[in-house]
Write an enzyme that holds these catalytic residues in place. Sequence first.
Site, PDB file in Angstrom:
ATOM      1  N   CYS A 108      50.896  56.520  24.717  1.00 32.98           N
ATOM      2  CA  CYS A 108      51.637  55.278  24.476  1.00 32.98           C
ATOM      3  C   CYS A 108      51.422  54.730  23.066  1.00 32.98           C
ATOM      4  CB  CYS A 108      51.317  54.230  25.544  1.00 32.98           C
ATOM      5  SG  CYS A 108      49.583  53.827  25.691  1.00 32.98           S
ATOM      6  N   CYS A 116      53.878  56.288  28.251  1.00 32.14           N
ATOM      7  CA  CYS A 116      52.688  57.145  28.211  1.00 32.14           C
ATOM      8  C   CYS A 116      52.997  58.640  28.269  1.00 32.14           C
ATOM      9  CB  CYS A 116      51.731  56.750  29.336  1.00 32.14           C
ATOM     10  SG  CYS A 116      51.143  55.047  29.178  1.00 32.14           S
ATOM     11  N   LYS A 181      44.216  53.338  38.341  1.00 31.40           N
ATOM     12  CA  LYS A 181      44.673  52.436  37.290  1.00 31.40           C
ATOM     13  C   LYS A 181      45.851  51.639  37.826  1.00 31.40           C
ATOM     14  CE  LYS A 181      46.234  52.462  32.525  1.00 31.40           C
ATOM     15  NZ  LYS A 181      46.533  53.298  31.360  1.00 31.40           N
ATOM     16  N   ARG A 191      47.731  45.835  24.360  1.00 34.14           N
ATOM     17  CA  ARG A 191      48.948  46.425  23.787  1.00 34.14           C
ATOM     18  C   ARG A 191      49.194  45.928  22.373  1.00 34.14           C
ATOM     19  NH1 ARG A 191      52.098  46.543  29.596  1.00 34.14           N
ATOM     20  NH2 ARG A 191      50.670  48.083  30.476  1.00 34.14           N
ATOM     21  N   ARG A 203      55.156  49.944  33.362  1.00 33.89           N
ATOM     22  CA  ARG A 203      54.489  51.200  33.698  1.00 33.89           C
ATOM     23  C   ARG A 203      54.336  51.376  35.205  1.00 33.89           C
ATOM     24  NH1 ARG A 203      53.331  52.095  28.472  1.00 33.89           N
ATOM     25  NH2 ARG A 203      51.773  50.846  27.373  1.00 33.89           N
ATOM     26  N   LYS A 234      40.263  50.632  37.011  1.00 35.70           N
ATOM     27  CA  LYS A 234      40.736  49.727  35.977  1.00 35.70           C
ATOM     28  C   LYS A 234      41.858  48.865  36.519  1.00 35.70           C
ATOM     29  CE  LYS A 234      43.092  50.268  31.644  1.00 35.70           C
ATOM     30  NZ  LYS A 234      44.067  51.085  31.070  1.00 35.70           N
ATOM     31  N   SER A 260      41.234  44.275  28.430  1.00 40.28           N
ATOM     32  CA  SER A 260      41.472  43.278  27.383  1.00 40.28           C
ATOM     33  C   SER A 260      41.691  41.870  27.928  1.00 40.28           C
ATOM     34  CB  SER A 260      42.664  43.720  26.538  1.00 40.28           C
ATOM     35  OG  SER A 260      43.806  43.947  27.348  1.00 40.28           O
ATOM     36  N   TYR A 299      34.725  45.133  25.892  1.00 39.59           N
ATOM     37  CA  TYR A 299      34.847  44.635  24.515  1.00 39.59           C
ATOM     38  C   TYR A 299      33.648  43.763  24.153  1.00 39.59           C
ATOM     39  CZ  TYR A 299      39.405  46.572  25.265  1.00 39.59           C
ATOM     40  OH  TYR A 299      40.407  47.455  25.552  1.00 39.59           O
TER      41      TYR A 299
HETATM   42  C1  PBG Z   1      46.840  53.437  27.671  1.00 44.31           C
HETATM   43  C2  PBG Z   1      45.821  52.415  28.016  1.00 44.31           C
HETATM   44  C3  PBG Z   1      45.993  51.047  28.333  1.00 44.31           C
HETATM   45  C4  PBG Z   1      44.704  50.510  28.440  1.00 44.31           C
HETATM   46  C5  PBG Z   1      43.806  51.541  28.214  1.00 44.31           C
HETATM   47  N1  PBG Z   1      44.515  52.714  27.975  1.00 44.31           N
HETATM   48  C6  PBG Z   1      47.203  50.223  28.406  1.00 44.31           C
HETATM   49  C7  PBG Z   1      48.213  50.448  29.430  1.00 44.31           C
HETATM   50  O1  PBG Z   1      48.080  51.252  30.348  1.00 44.31           O
HETATM   51  O2  PBG Z   1      49.223  49.769  29.320  1.00 44.31           O
HETATM   52  C8  PBG Z   1      44.386  49.076  28.708  1.00 44.31           C
HETATM   53  C9  PBG Z   1      43.033  48.635  28.304  1.00 44.31           C
HETATM   54  C10 PBG Z   1      42.847  47.164  28.165  1.00 44.31           C
HETATM   55  O3  PBG Z   1      43.685  46.352  28.537  1.00 44.31           O
HETATM   56  O4  PBG Z   1      41.790  46.812  27.634  1.00 44.31           O
HETATM   57  N2  PBG Z   1      47.530  54.026  28.676  1.00 44.31           N
END
Ligand code: PBG
Length: 311
Positions: A108, A116, A181, A191, A203, A234, A260, A299
């Site tokens: 991505c 992705c 996920k 993002r 997604r 996650k 994040s 983080y």
């Molecule tokens: C990529 C990815 C994402 C995150 C980690 N790898 C974003 C998504 O799936 O949109 C998110 C990590 C975060 O929010 O800290 N596929």
Amino acid sequence: MEALRKLVRETDLSPSNLIAPLFVVERGKRREVQSMPGVFQFPVEEAAEEAAKLSALGILAAILFGIPAKKDAEGSGAWDDDGVIQRALRAIRRACPDMALIADACFCEYTDHGHCGVLKGKEIDNDATLANLRKTAVSQARAGADVIAPSGMMDGMVAAIRDALDADGLHGTAIMSYAVKYASVFYGPFREAAESAPAFGDRRGYQMDPANAREALREARLDAAEGADIVMVKPAISCLDIISAVSRNLDLPVAAYSVSGEYSMVKAAARMGWLDEKKAAMEMLTAVKRAGASAIITYWAADASRWMGGG
Ligand code: PBG
């Protein structure tokens, strides 16, 4: 008294449980991510300096995200042997020979549409994406990644990567799968950090519905059967039940990604004077470990390590 509290404490968080995310840009200067105060995009050489600082704080692992100068429809920058993540891996390896380096393997950040993988119409072409994932994993491992972390939730991604690594003699490279996920709003700030917002749609075609828990076990078991060495859940704080279920039902190590949005909401509340950032972060990270994650991507890695007296 504190001595007794320590004696009976069930969960002990340490810097060695934490994985620090690093965003590396191919072009441009060091820049703070607006929605994630304290988080930076680093050019390659500065990423290596940052990794050395993390290492001095007792952090043993970093997960790298590359942000290429040029994007295209397939995300070909991801498997460029001289691409941003490959160069970052080599530079960080020189600076920190003992650090465990994890390469996020997703497209991505590299595709001009921000999805992705390869698109067929408006949908992801799973098989075409797997072929690119094989090339990406091999290129990242050759550049020095100890662990490949596929994050796109494509069907068969772990088996494809294991097969490609083994075919290249890269038997020692491990796979940490983003096995569970969820399609979560808490990825919003990332993002901006990774410049990877989808140009259209969302997604939900490839990420899980947050309403489902049993499906998480199925996903984790599938990835385990395909050869994952570590399974990841996650986000973290909204998925403590899932982390707990995965760690109790599988015998693989479990990682959790405190994403994040978890970081940004505490930062924002702290800036307003509504929450104590340090206490909030430590409570959240301890809860994630208590739920069953032995490794936590966060983080707060550097700050938490300082708060715990590391370095
Ligand atoms: C990529 C990815 C994402 C995150 C980690 N790898 C974003 C998504 O799936 O949109 C998110 C990590 C975060 O929010 O800290 N596929």
